[in-house]
Each structure stands twice: as structure tokens, then as C-alpha cells.
Scaffold this motif. Structure first.
Motif, PDB file in Angstrom:
ATOM      1  N   GLU A  20      13.267  45.838 -32.401  1.00 15.31           N
ATOM      2  CA  GLU A  20      14.078  45.025 -33.304  1.00 15.31           C
ATOM      3  C   GLU A  20      13.428  44.344 -34.180  1.00 15.31           C
ATOM      4  O   GLU A  20      12.045  44.142 -33.938  1.00 15.31           O
ATOM      5  CB  GLU A  20      14.692  43.727 -32.398  1.00 15.31           C
ATOM      6  CG  GLU A  20      15.729  42.936 -32.729  1.00 15.31           C
ATOM      7  CD  GLU A  20      16.095  41.893 -31.959  1.00 15.31           C
ATOM      8  OE1 GLU A  20      15.789  41.724 -30.895  1.00 15.31           O
ATOM      9  OE2 GLU A  20      16.533  40.758 -32.591  1.00 15.31           O
ATOM     10  N   GLY A  21      13.886  44.149 -35.430  1.00 14.79           N
ATOM     11  CA  GLY A  21      12.973  43.603 -36.540  1.00 14.79           C
ATOM     12  C   GLY A  21      12.516  44.507 -37.436  1.00 14.79           C
ATOM     13  O   GLY A  21      12.096  45.767 -37.090  1.00 14.79           O
ATOM     14  N   ARG A  22      11.926  44.161 -38.426  1.00 20.82           N
ATOM     15  CA  ARG A  22      11.185  44.820 -39.622  1.00 20.82           C
ATOM     16  C   ARG A  22       9.867  45.260 -39.094  1.00 20.82           C
ATOM     17  O   ARG A  22       9.356  46.491 -39.340  1.00 20.82           O
ATOM     18  CB  ARG A  22      11.445  44.453 -41.019  1.00 20.82           C
ATOM     19  CG  ARG A  22      12.951  44.790 -41.786  1.00 20.82           C
ATOM     20  CD  ARG A  22      12.840  44.552 -43.167  1.00 20.82           C
ATOM     21  NE  ARG A  22      11.966  43.197 -43.286  1.00 20.82           N
ATOM     22  CZ  ARG A  22      11.359  43.099 -44.173  1.00 20.82           C
ATOM     23  NH1 ARG A  22      10.882  44.071 -45.142  1.00 20.82           N
ATOM     24  NH2 ARG A  22      10.587  41.912 -44.699  1.00 20.82           N
ATOM     25  N   TRP A  23       9.167  44.080 -38.885  1.00 16.25           N
ATOM     26  CA  TRP A  23       7.689  44.243 -38.677  1.00 16.25           C
ATOM     27  C   TRP A  23       7.303  43.955 -37.034  1.00 16.25           C
ATOM     28  O   TRP A  23       8.004  43.007 -36.388  1.00 16.25           O
ATOM     29  CB  TRP A  23       7.138  43.083 -39.599  1.00 16.25           C
ATOM     30  CG  TRP A  23       7.188  43.620 -40.988  1.00 16.25           C
ATOM     31  CD1 TRP A  23       8.124  43.148 -42.064  1.00 16.25           C
ATOM     32  CD2 TRP A  23       6.134  44.040 -41.464  1.00 16.25           C
ATOM     33  NE1 TRP A  23       7.690  43.448 -43.198  1.00 16.25           N
ATOM     34  CE2 TRP A  23       6.418  44.188 -43.023  1.00 16.25           C
ATOM     35  CE3 TRP A  23       4.905  44.592 -41.201  1.00 16.25           C
ATOM     36  CZ2 TRP A  23       5.750  44.782 -44.001  1.00 16.25           C
ATOM     37  CZ3 TRP A  23       4.198  45.276 -42.289  1.00 16.25           C
ATOM     38  CH2 TRP A  23       4.359  45.217 -43.441  1.00 16.25           C
ATOM     39  N   LYS A  24       6.437  44.562 -36.841  1.00 13.08           N
ATOM     40  CA  LYS A  24       5.844  44.557 -35.406  1.00 13.08           C
ATOM     41  C   LYS A  24       4.422  43.575 -35.519  1.00 13.08           C
ATOM     42  O   LYS A  24       3.750  43.871 -36.811  1.00 13.08           O
ATOM     43  CB  LYS A  24       5.344  45.767 -34.801  1.00 13.08           C
ATOM     44  CG  LYS A  24       6.517  46.531 -34.337  1.00 13.08           C
ATOM     45  CD  LYS A  24       5.949  47.844 -33.790  1.00 13.08           C
ATOM     46  CE  LYS A  24       5.878  48.893 -35.100  1.00 13.08           C
ATOM     47  NZ  LYS A  24       5.558  50.178 -34.709  1.00 13.08           N
ATOM     48  N   VAL A  25       4.385  42.506 -34.757  1.00 12.77           N
ATOM     49  CA  VAL A  25       3.017  41.809 -35.105  1.00 12.77           C
ATOM     50  C   VAL A  25       2.346  41.896 -33.438  1.00 12.77           C
ATOM     51  O   VAL A  25       2.874  41.692 -32.525  1.00 12.77           O
ATOM     52  CB  VAL A  25       3.365  40.397 -35.356  1.00 12.77           C
ATOM     53  CG1 VAL A  25       2.214  39.433 -35.108  1.00 12.77           C
ATOM     54  CG2 VAL A  25       3.911  40.096 -36.693  1.00 12.77           C
ATOM     55  N   LEU A  26       1.175  42.217 -33.466  1.00 10.28           N
ATOM     56  CA  LEU A  26       0.544  42.544 -32.170  1.00 10.28           C
ATOM     57  C   LEU A  26      -0.701  41.790 -32.235  1.00 10.28           C
ATOM     58  O   LEU A  26      -1.575  41.868 -33.061  1.00 10.28           O
ATOM     59  CB  LEU A  26       0.098  44.157 -32.081  1.00 10.28           C
ATOM     60  CG  LEU A  26       1.071  45.102 -32.341  1.00 10.28           C
ATOM     61  CD1 LEU A  26       1.218  45.772 -33.689  1.00 10.28           C
ATOM     62  CD2 LEU A  26       0.990  46.248 -31.168  1.00 10.28           C
ATOM     63  N   ARG A  27      -0.600  40.636 -31.346  1.00 11.46           N
ATOM     64  CA  ARG A  27      -1.827  39.634 -31.382  1.00 11.46           C
ATOM     65  C   ARG A  27      -2.766  39.968 -30.144  1.00 11.46           C
ATOM     66  O   ARG A  27      -2.274  40.264 -29.102  1.00 11.46           O
ATOM     67  CB  ARG A  27      -1.117  38.193 -31.084  1.00 11.46           C
ATOM     68  CG  ARG A  27      -2.360  37.188 -30.823  1.00 11.46           C
ATOM     69  CD  ARG A  27      -1.561  35.940 -30.783  1.00 11.46           C
ATOM     70  NE  ARG A  27      -2.489  34.768 -30.488  1.00 11.46           N
ATOM     71  CZ  ARG A  27      -2.613  34.077 -29.482  1.00 11.46           C
ATOM     72  NH1 ARG A  27      -1.359  33.862 -28.656  1.00 11.46           N
ATOM     73  NH2 ARG A  27      -3.433  33.240 -29.162  1.00 11.46           N
ATOM     74  N   ILE A  28      -4.157  40.138 -30.444  1.00  9.23           N
ATOM     75  CA  ILE A  28      -4.875  40.604 -29.518  1.00  9.23           C
ATOM     76  C   ILE A  28      -5.728  39.245 -29.181  1.00  9.23           C
ATOM     77  O   ILE A  28      -6.536  38.614 -29.968  1.00  9.23           O
ATOM     78  CB  ILE A  28      -6.248  41.619 -30.037  1.00  9.23           C
ATOM     79  CG1 ILE A  28      -5.493  42.747 -30.559  1.00  9.23           C
ATOM     80  CG2 ILE A  28      -7.079  42.007 -28.896  1.00  9.23           C
ATOM     81  CD1 ILE A  28      -4.437  43.548 -29.684  1.00  9.23           C
TER      82      ILE A  28
END
Ligand code: ZN
Length: 384
Positions: free
Chosen positions: A113-121
């Protein structure tokens, strides 16, 4: 710990500059595929990463800012948006199989879902060498529509090959004024309590929230009594002190457990009871990770309090004025403890506590490790 996560908003306390850089990048559509959030842990990185996910996915975003009110923004705020991930180290390091099987696999999968994936490390500086090498692939050939956010407290621990591929944003410790304002927001109204909480938080709003939570300052006062009670009561108190810290850890993670149940119920309602398995699992994994972390960070914070007290003892023993101490409100006890132990023994005690703090991260039997520490400290008090 405040129960409500902060809003998906660039109004991030203490981090105006970092927020301006990120919002500007969103507004100009120049979002880098990798960001290094460099600075002390827990000063606003979580809100920044979640706001970034909201800004990139909110349909009403304007000038790089998310609306903050829509369903996407609300879920980003809680870290429960399916295109937003947070990866924390499972032990003391991020491991290569986690990088391959979780981070990269997720980044290259298409978004649910959504246009952008954000992956926080989280704690990205804790990648071991193999993990860092594997991760480089994700930076050299960036997955489409994915943004990496690396929380880095200690940039020296990461190879330059990683840092040079990220855009750096600086996060800073809070100023005493910001901390004081926060104590009021957190509902501490006694002046002495406020002053103690600000000093003992050492610039960290996470530590401040812990101290301002119900019982937080009582816990701190219990921790700083440990050296005196070990001296007076010996090994019997060592066992009791370990048990008290154990209870404290359980108490803190119980609050999170209740929060997590509410989060899952809210999600089930949102999906009309047809909560996709992947989403439920992601939320549940996140919750049990947060509970483990809450317990660990509670125990570590207790040991930090103890180290703070011993440092104050050294300061007083060296002729410093108790008013300069973190625990200035308890000058009498500080002077008594400073007089009861040689500086060499106090330094040895600090070493023992710091070593135990590190051991806790290695998933050892935490209560036993604490008991062993307190027994050693009790012996040290007997021999000096
Ligand atoms: Zn929105």
C-alpha cells in the motif's frame, strides 16, 4: 513513556534543522534514497522517519508536509503503515541473514500500500562487517520507490562506503530549556523533581520520559541507594536489588503490552476484521521486539543511573561541589558514599557496572547477571 506516539508532523521537538532539511527535500521532490540520521539515539529520529513515510504517502501532503489527519498519516504515526518498516538488531548486532532475508527482501518487494516504502534501520551502526557488505548492495542498486533511513549514533563504526552513499542529517541532544519545557508537558509539577529529571536525563527525551512516568523518579532514587544499601546490608541486598530491577523491567514492558493490544484492535477494526496476515505479523513482531527492548532499556537505564551516582561520588571525592553533581539534591548521601569508598574502588565499581550493561545486550539471563553484578559490588564495598 508517553502512551501516544507524537503526530506525523515536521514539528519535531529539538530538531528544527533536521526537520527543515527533510521537509525541504520532500517539497522539492528530491528525497534521497538513503538518509543517515546521525546523532544520539532517541532524540526524535523515530518521529522524523515516520513523518517522512507519511509525507511521501499522504494524498493531501502539501509543501512536503503530511496532512497529519488522514488514515495514512495516523498509521504512519503509530509505525503501523504497511509500507513502513523498522528493523532493530535482534542481538547486539544486525546480522547478514537479517539484511538479506528481511531488509533487502522487503525493499525489493512491491509495496502493499502506498507509493513509497520507507525502511528505517534502528542502530544502523551496529551492523557487523558481513551485514554492512551485504547492505551495500541495497545502496548501490537502490530498489525502486524505497527510502532507507539509517539511525546512526556512532558513525565511526560504519564503513565509509555506506556513509558516503547516504545524505546525512544531524540530530542533536536536547537543550536544558527544551527538556524543562518537556517536563511540564509530561506533567511533572514539583520544581525539585523537574530539576532532577532534567539533570539525570543527560539531554535525552527518552530518558526524560522514563523519569517523568509514574514511579520514574522513585526508581531513580532507588537505584542511587544501591551502593549504600550494599555496603550496609551486604549480599542479602544484592539479591533483593536484582529482583527489584527485574520487577521494574516487567512493569515497563507491561505498559507496552496493553498499548500493543489496543493497536492491534484498532487495526482489526480498520480492516473490518480481515486483517491481512502479513500486516498482523508485522505489527505483532514489532510489538514483541518493543517489549524486549523496553525491558532491556529499563535495566540499562537503571545501570546508567548507578554509573551517574558513582561519577558524582568521584566528583565529590575530588573536591568538587555537590551542587555540580547530577544528584545535587541528595548531597548528604553523596558525601557519605564518597567518603565510604576509595576513588580506585569507585572506578572499579563503574567498570563492573559498564561490563554488566554490555552483557545484558547479549541475551544472557538478565536477572542472574544483575545478581552477579550486585554481589561483586557488595564484595567490593566490604574490601575497601
Ligand atoms: Zn495525511
Amino acid at each position: 513513556m508517553s502512551a501516544e506516539p507524537p503526530p506525523a508532523s515536521w514539528d519535531i521537538p529539538g530538531q528544527r534543522r533536521a526537520a527543515a532539511v527533510l521537509q525541504g527535500a520532500c517539497a522539492r521532490d528530491e528525497v534521497s534514497h538513503a538518509w543517515a540520521f546521525v546523532g544520539p539515539a532517541g532524540v526524535g529520529q523515530e518521529q522524523a522517519a515516520r513523518t517522512l513515510a507519511a509525507a511521501l504517502n499522504c494524498a493531501q501532503a502539501a509543501e512536503g508536509a503530511p496532512c497529519g489527519a488522514c488514515d495514512v498519516c495516523q498509521r504512519c504515526r503509530r509505525g503501523a503503515f504497511p509500507s513502513f518498516w523498522e528493523f532493530a538488531p535482534s542481538g547486539s548486532f544486525h546480522r547478514v541473514n537479517e539484511v538479506r532475508e528481511q531488509w533487502l527482501a522487503t525493499a525489493f518487494r512491491s509495496a502493499v500500500e502506498g507509493r513509497w516504502k520507507v525502511l528505517r534501520i534502528i542502530d544502523a551502526h551496529r551492523m557487523n562487517e558481513a551485514a554492512a557488505n551485504a547492505f551495500l548492495k541495497g545502496l548501490e542498486e537502490p530498489p525502486p520507490n524505497a527510502v532507507w533511513v539509517l539511525d546512526i549514533a556512532d558513525p565511526d563504526e560504519l564503513p565509509d562506503t555506506i556513509l558516503s552513499r547516504c545524505r546525512t542529517v544531524r540530530f542533536v541532544a536536547w537543550t536544558p530549556d527544551e527538556l524543562r519545557a518537556e517536563t511540564r508537558r509530561l506533567g511533572l509539577d514539583d520544581d525539585q523533581d523537574r530539576a532532577l529529571a532534567v539533570r539525570a536525563s543527560l539531554g535525552s527525551p527518552v530518558a526524560l520520559a522514563r523519569l517523568a512516568a509514574p514511579g520514574g523518579l522513585d526508581d531513580l532514587r532507588m537505584h542511587r541507594e544501591i551502593p549504600r544499601r550494599l555496603r550496609e546490608q551486604g549480599s542479602g541486598y544484592a539479591v533483593l536489588a536484582a529482583r527489584q530491577l527485574d520487577e521494574e523491567g516487567k512493569r515497563r514492558s507491561a505498559a507496552l503490552k496493553a498499548e500493543g493490544r489496543a493497536e492491534l484492535e484498532a487495526l482489526a477494526e480498520l480492516y473490518g476484521d480481515a486483517l491481512p496476515r502479513g500486516v498482523a505479523k508485522q505489527v505483532e513482531d514489532g510489538l514483541s521486539r518493543r517489549e524486549r527492548e523496553a525491558r532491556l532499556s529499563t535495566l540499562q537505564a537503571a545501570l546508567d543511573d548507578l554509573v551517574g551516582w558513582y561519577r558524582d561520588c568521584l566528583l565529590v571525592a575530588a573536591g568538587g561541589h555537590p551542587a555540580q553533581a547530577l544528584h545535587a539534591d541528595d548531597a548528604k548521601a553523596l558525601q557519605a558514599d564518597a567518603a565510604a569508598s576509595s576513588p580506585a574502588a569507585t572506578l572499579r565499581a563503574i567498570d563492573l557496572v559498564l561490563a554488566a550493561r554490555e552483557d545484558l545486550e547479549l541475551n544472557v539471563q538478565q536477572t542472574l547477571a544483575l545478581e552477579a553484578l550486585f554481589l561483586e559490588l557488595a564484595n567490593l564495598a566490604l574490601t575497601t
